[in-house]
Design a protein around this motif. Structure first.
Motif, PDB file in Angstrom:
ATOM      1  N   ALA B 205      23.515  15.488 -20.205  1.00 20.45           N
ATOM      2  CA  ALA B 205      23.746  14.043 -20.255  1.00 20.45           C
ATOM      3  C   ALA B 205      23.865  13.558 -21.707  1.00 20.45           C
ATOM      4  CB  ALA B 205      22.617  13.306 -19.540  1.00 20.45           C
ATOM      5  N   ALA B 208      27.173  14.355 -22.967  1.00 17.09           N
ATOM      6  CA  ALA B 208      28.128  13.468 -22.307  1.00 17.09           C
ATOM      7  C   ALA B 208      28.168  12.117 -22.999  1.00 17.09           C
ATOM      8  CB  ALA B 208      27.760  13.301 -20.841  1.00 17.09           C
ATOM      9  N   SER B 211      30.046  12.217 -26.055  1.00 16.48           N
ATOM     10  CA  SER B 211      31.484  12.357 -25.838  1.00 16.48           C
ATOM     11  C   SER B 211      32.126  11.049 -25.388  1.00 16.48           C
ATOM     12  CB  SER B 211      31.708  13.444 -24.798  1.00 16.48           C
ATOM     13  OG  SER B 211      33.045  13.819 -24.761  1.00 16.48           O
ATOM     14  N   SER B 212      31.548  10.406 -24.397  1.00 16.54           N
ATOM     15  CA  SER B 212      32.051   9.102 -23.959  1.00 16.54           C
ATOM     16  C   SER B 212      30.911   8.316 -23.342  1.00 16.54           C
ATOM     17  CB  SER B 212      33.174   9.262 -22.934  1.00 16.54           C
ATOM     18  OG  SER B 212      33.370   8.017 -22.277  1.00 16.54           O
ATOM     19  N   ILE B 214      30.969   5.288 -22.316  1.00 17.03           N
ATOM     20  CA  ILE B 214      31.450   4.526 -21.165  1.00 17.03           C
ATOM     21  C   ILE B 214      31.391   5.364 -19.894  1.00 17.03           C
ATOM     22  CG2 ILE B 214      33.507   3.481 -20.141  1.00 17.03           C
ATOM     23  CD1 ILE B 214      34.314   2.593 -22.942  1.00 17.03           C
ATOM     24  N   ALA B 215      31.919   6.589 -19.990  1.00 18.67           N
ATOM     25  CA  ALA B 215      31.952   7.430 -18.798  1.00 18.67           C
ATOM     26  C   ALA B 215      30.556   7.887 -18.406  1.00 18.67           C
ATOM     27  CB  ALA B 215      32.856   8.630 -19.033  1.00 18.67           C
ATOM     28  N   ALA B 216      29.716   8.151 -19.399  1.00 18.44           N
ATOM     29  CA  ALA B 216      28.352   8.578 -19.085  1.00 18.44           C
ATOM     30  C   ALA B 216      27.642   7.478 -18.312  1.00 18.44           C
ATOM     31  CB  ALA B 216      27.593   8.912 -20.366  1.00 18.44           C
ATOM     32  N   GLU B 217      27.813   6.238 -18.772  1.00 16.99           N
ATOM     33  CA  GLU B 217      27.207   5.105 -18.074  1.00 16.99           C
ATOM     34  C   GLU B 217      27.737   4.998 -16.657  1.00 16.99           C
ATOM     35  OE1 GLU B 217      28.118   1.750 -20.573  1.00 16.99           O
ATOM     36  OE2 GLU B 217      25.976   1.335 -20.739  1.00 16.99           O
ATOM     37  N   ALA B 218      29.050   5.159 -16.540  1.00 15.41           N
ATOM     38  CA  ALA B 218      29.671   5.026 -15.225  1.00 15.41           C
ATOM     39  C   ALA B 218      29.174   6.108 -14.276  1.00 15.41           C
ATOM     40  CB  ALA B 218      31.193   5.084 -15.340  1.00 15.41           C
ATOM     41  N   ALA B 219      28.790   7.267 -14.841  1.00 13.48           N
ATOM     42  CA  ALA B 219      28.274   8.334 -13.981  1.00 13.48           C
ATOM     43  C   ALA B 219      26.821   8.086 -13.609  1.00 13.48           C
ATOM     44  CB  ALA B 219      28.421   9.684 -14.684  1.00 13.48           C
ATOM     45  N   GLY B 220      26.238   7.014 -14.173  1.00 16.11           N
ATOM     46  CA  GLY B 220      24.862   6.683 -13.823  1.00 16.11           C
ATOM     47  C   GLY B 220      23.840   7.093 -14.868  1.00 16.11           C
ATOM     48  N   VAL B 221      24.306   7.610 -16.006  1.00 13.99           N
ATOM     49  CA  VAL B 221      23.380   7.986 -17.074  1.00 13.99           C
ATOM     50  C   VAL B 221      22.890   6.708 -17.763  1.00 13.99           C
ATOM     51  CG1 VAL B 221      23.104   9.237 -19.240  1.00 13.99           C
ATOM     52  CG2 VAL B 221      24.600  10.152 -17.460  1.00 13.99           C
TER      53      VAL B 221
END
Ligand SMILES: Nc1ncnc2c1ncn2[C@@H]1O[C@H](COP(=O)(O)OP(=O)(O)O)[C@@H](O)[C@H]1O
Ligand SMILES: [Mg+2]
Lengths: 235, 365
Positions: B205, B208, B211-212, B214-221
């Motif tokens: 995580a 992640a 790396s991004s 935005i995407a990490a947040e969107a994945a629930g991180v």
């Protein structure tokens, strides 16, 4: 399945969403079109809890999710493919998928493995490249990875933010073909698009956003015949 | 099913490999004092065990900072403050209260750093890029000013002298030889912890969100939680290093926790290799040896002008140059270069071995 009611979202003092109300019905493909800066991305972020709504409510399967953290919302079954793909470019394709399943519990390992196999079937090219770092993929492959990653949390509702952005028509076609396949299998889909033509052709029901508000709504057929939509969005 | 069995085999192998490399590296480090004593001092003009102990102390901080910078992708220009908190906790407690165990001082320093980094971490880590750099720079400066000006507690620029030695299980750690082992066992434990952390869900995580976000947040991180946790961890590692620093030097003054020390840590991270665990250790060793090597140069090369050997004046300049050079020419650091040459050496050796066995085979025929 998803109900957004009179939602207003602010960035500091700037109001990005004004009393937005919409719904995405179970088993349908719903689209939102609108020009750059209309508030489409903000709307998707608000649904997922990444940006807090100041007023209004969001319901998912009749449960209020307005103030829940993203982790909870993802676990309940909403997943997002962010604008511009936002893949983890330094990580391998497989690790990207693993992160898509981030909210799932450790004991789901076997299931996660099965879901990985499922998305590999959906996008065989990802299987061939599973050990490659994601940054080495082409634009279209990256979009496939972004979708595959979003599927790894087992969503009931998939949000896509401009999936056609920067892709060749052929690639767009193949990606939408896959989305239709998923839709056939029962996935509810909410797509945000700038390209109205693609959106209207793909969807059952459509909203038009303008400066943070819903300006128009209707079935795809209705909107395709609407003079204003024709003039502004279809050129 | 068969596939998954194969997979777990591969995994087990990789795991084995990981610990094998760790064991090799540990042995290489831990035998240093055994051979170093046989090198006559008037030949190299430096005390290898002493410098290595200091390198180990810095490694604690640099391993932590590497988690923050190299893995989570967040900068801190103020970690010297946590190094100072660790050192001053030991120094103050063990000089004020005679008989106060230094190891407890180290733990208390770590707890204080944990608390402070937790409190400031959350708001500060909301910032990005330059703003984060500025905020952490300010944090370091506040620490430095406190160490210098709170004379009632820290004795100001005079510093605190006569810090009693560390003692563990009744053994008084009063020589470089002993402190070397205390320090490096600590480093190896921190390494072991970090290695497992990086391989875990937590580590994935982290990479992640680097790396991004935005995407990490969107994945629930929960990215802000993750960033805070790593910030706290790096502060605690650094404070442990600071505590060891106090019982190693046996005195402390504010100069050891100046802004330039924060830069020193970052230089070590970059030279070793951002996001490379062993890189932190390698970078620390190389950079810590640098001043000793430079001050030994006039003995090795008696004709060098004295101005070049007066190292103290140039440290910051040198770190700056090293940072720039590495960022441009070797952004993955020395550890990566070593890995590459190590694996190509292995491959080369295997090829030679294959050829020899092939030759034998044809001869027999
Ligand atoms: N992080 C942000 N901070 C401040 N304003 C923002 C931020 N993100 C978006 N906005 C503003 O909110 C409005 C809507 O943006 P956005 O939701 O990205 O629109 P769209 O996705 O339809 O292009 C724009 O006016 C944009 O400038
Ligand atoms: Mg947008």
């Amino acid at each position: 399945m998803l109900r957004v009611e009179k939602v207003s979202t602010f960035y500091g003092n700037i109001q990005a969403l004004r009393d937005v109300t919409l719904r995405a019905r179970r088993g349908r493909i719903t689209t939102i079109i609108g020009a750059n800066g209309a508030g489409k991305t903000t709307l998707l972020r608000t649904i997922l809890g990444l940006t807090q709504a100041r007023h209004g409510h969001v319901f998912f399967e009749d449960e209020e999710i307005t103030k829940l953290p993203p982790e909870r919302i993802v676990r309940m079954g909403i997943s997002q493919v962010p604008q511009g793909r936002q893949i983890f470019s330094e990580l391998s394709v497989e690790d990207n998928l693993q992160l898509g399943a981030y909210v799932r519990r450790f004991k789901d390992r076997a299931e996660i493995q099965r879901d990985k196999e499922f998305v590999f079937e959906l996008f065989p090219v990802l299987y061939d490249r599973r050990r490659q770092t994601a940054g080495t993929l082409s634009g279209g492959e990256q979009q496939m990875l972004a979708i595959a990653r979003a599927l790894m949390s087992r969503p009931k509702l998939l949000l896509l933010d401009e999936p056609s952005m920067g892709l060749a028509p052929k690639v767009i076609q193949s990606i939408f073909k896959t989305l239709f396949e998923l839709h056939e299998k029962g996935l509810t889909i909410l797509i945000v698009e700038q390209d109205a033509k693609i959106a209207l052709e793909a969807s059952d029901y459509c909203y038009v956003m303008r400066t943070g508000k819903i300006a128009l709504e209707g079935s795809a057929k209705e909107l395709l015949e609407n003079e204003e939509v024709k003039r502004i969005y279809l050129g | 099913m068969k596939q998954s069995v194969e997979k777990s085999k591969v995994k087990a192998k990789r795991c084995e490999n990981k610990y094998k490399n760790f064991a090799i590296a540990s042995v290489l480090i831990l035998i240093v004092p055994l051979w170093a004593r046989f090198i006559p001092g008037n030949l190299i003009h430096m005390d290898i065990v002493n410098v290595m102990a200091l390198a180990g102390i810095y490694s604690c901080a640099v391993i932590g900072l590497n988690l923050l910078i190299g893995y989570a992708g967040q900068i801190s220009l103020g970690h010297a403050a946590f190094f100072g908190i660790g050192a001053y906790s030991v120094a103050i407690l063990s000089t004020r209260y005679p008989g106060f165990p230094a190891w407890l001082g180290i733990i208390i320093g770590a707890i204080i750093s944990c608390a402070i980094s937790w409190i400031v971490g959350k708001p500060v880590l909301k910032l990005k890029g330059h703003y984060l750099a500025m905020a952490t720079l300010g944090l370091g400066e506040i620490g430095f000013i406190f160490f210098r000006e709170a004379t009632g507690i820290t004795k100001g620029t005079v510093g605190i002298i006569a810090i009693p030695p560390l003692s563990i299980f009744g053994i008084v750690i009063d020589s470089d030889f002993k402190i070397f082992y205390v320090v490096w066992i600590t480093v190896l434990l921190l390494m072991l912890f970090s290695m497992n952390l990086i391989k875990s869900r937590f580590g994935r995580a982290l990479r992640a969100l680097h790396s991004s976000e935005i995407a990490a947040e969107a994945a629930g991180v929960n990215t802000s939680k993750y960033k805070t946790v790593v910030f706290v961890m790096s502060a605690v590692f650094t404070a442990v290093g600071g505590g060891l620093f106090a019982v190693f030097q046996r005195y402390v003054n504010p100069e050891s926790f100046h802004f330039s020390v924060s830069i020193l840590f970052i230089t070590m991270v970059v030279v070793g290799g951002l996001g490379n665990l062993w890189g932190a250790v390698i970078g620390s060793i190389i950079i810590t040896f640098l001043p000793s090597i430079i001050s030994a140069l006039p003995y090795w090369f008696p004709f060098m002008p004295e101005s070049l050997t007066n190292f103290g004046n140039y440290t910051l300049v040198l770190y700056g140059i090293l940072l720039i050079v590495f960022m441009i020419f070797m952004p993955k650091g020395i550890a990566y270069a070593l890995e590459i040459s190590y694996s190509s050496a292995l491959r080369g050796m295997k090829r030679i071995r294959d050829r020899i066995s092939a030759m034998r085979y044809t001869k027999r025929k």
